[in-house]
Design an enzyme around this catalytic site. Structure first.
Site, PDB file in Angstrom:
ATOM      1  N   CYS A 293       0.879  -1.169   0.000  1.00 35.72           N
ATOM      2  CA  CYS A 293       0.000   0.000   0.000  1.00 35.72           C
ATOM      3  C   CYS A 293       0.910   1.211   0.000  1.00 35.72           C
ATOM      4  O   CYS A 293       1.602   1.486   0.982  1.00 35.72           O
ATOM      5  CB  CYS A 293      -0.903   0.005   1.233  1.00 35.72           C
ATOM      6  SG  CYS A 293      -1.940   1.485   1.365  1.00 35.72           S
TER       7      CYS A 293
ATOM      8  N   GLU B  57      -3.867   1.210  -6.122  1.00 36.88           N
ATOM      9  CA  GLU B  57      -2.956   0.148  -6.525  1.00 36.88           C
ATOM     10  C   GLU B  57      -2.888   0.152  -8.041  1.00 36.88           C
ATOM     11  O   GLU B  57      -3.796   0.655  -8.713  1.00 36.88           O
ATOM     12  CB  GLU B  57      -3.391  -1.220  -6.009  1.00 36.88           C
ATOM     13  CG  GLU B  57      -3.018  -1.501  -4.567  1.00 36.88           C
ATOM     14  CD  GLU B  57      -1.527  -1.503  -4.296  1.00 36.88           C
ATOM     15  OE1 GLU B  57      -0.730  -1.392  -5.261  1.00 36.88           O
ATOM     16  OE2 GLU B  57      -1.139  -1.611  -3.121  1.00 36.88           O
TER      17      GLU B  57
END
Length: 221
Positions: free
Chosen positions: A2, A104
């Site tokens: 992340c 992402e």
């Protein structure tokens, strides 16, 4: 991993969401939060939630210098109780990092498409974090944090092989409670979030550049 997320909730709404008495800093809308930024984080102190700012990229208290922070933006849930940098923090120094979306990059043939992932209701959710305090050579205290990741749920599996741990709202008090030091119990909270409560959509590649922190970053393309 992340490596980018968003938080542009109104301060009063964040105070209500986490039962905060005050926010002792200016909470600016952020559309492209990146490692090394100072980010909002919540801890529990004497049974009350408090919010402050931590630098994203963990520097362990015993570190000789701050170089490790660039490699410590995430901690894997599967090995968190084994790694020297994390095994004590999971017991004693847990935090929540509020977010309303994270990014992402999805591989499509020879390209990567950034995706924004969020809740179906587009509300704020709680990323699981750990924090520590490092004292630099000048004697200044630097408070830093890392975001815990886990294996992907079925929504994320086609986007990336990891996702941040999202603590269920009913488990937030348990995660923040400093009196809880049962490693196995805490580890049981570090699971992929329910994909049926989440959604994802493609966004501009500008989010790959930390200089862009504007509303256009979250616009669906």
């Amino acid at each position: 991993m992340c490596g980018r997320f968003t938080l542009f909730v109104k301060p009063d709404d964040l105070k209500e969401r986490y039962n905060l008495e005050e926010i002792p800093f200016e909470l600016k809308p952020r559309y492209n939060i990146a490692p090394s930024d100072y980010i909002a984080a919540i801890i529990s102190n004497k049974g009350k939630n408090r919010i402050g700012q931590l630098k994203w990229g963990l520097i362990s208290s015993w570190a000789k210098d701050e170089k490790m922070s660039y490699k410590m933006i995430n901690a894997k849930a599967e090995t968190i109780r084994d790694k020297p940098s994390f095994k004590n923090l999971i017991i004693k120094k847990r935090c929540i990092i509020p977010a309303d979306g994270f990014y992402e990059w999805k591989r499509i043939e020879n390209d990567k498409q950034p995706m924004r992932i969020m809740m179906q209701d587009e509300g704020v959710f709680s990323l699981a974090g750990l924090y520590d305090t490092w004292i630099n050579p000048d004697g200044a205290r630097i408070n830093t944090c890392t975001i815990i990741t886990t294996k992907p749920n079925t929504l994320m599996v086609d986007i990336h092989d990891r996702m941040p741990v999202i603590i269920k709202q009913e488990d937030e008090a348990l995660w923040l409670d400093r009196e809880v030091q049962d490693g196995k119990l805490l580890e049981s909270l570090l699971l992929p979030y329910d994909e049926n409560q989440m959604k994802a959509y493609p966004v501009s590649k500008m989010v790959g550049n930390v200089r862009y922190d504007i509303p256009d970053c979250i616009t669906e393309i």
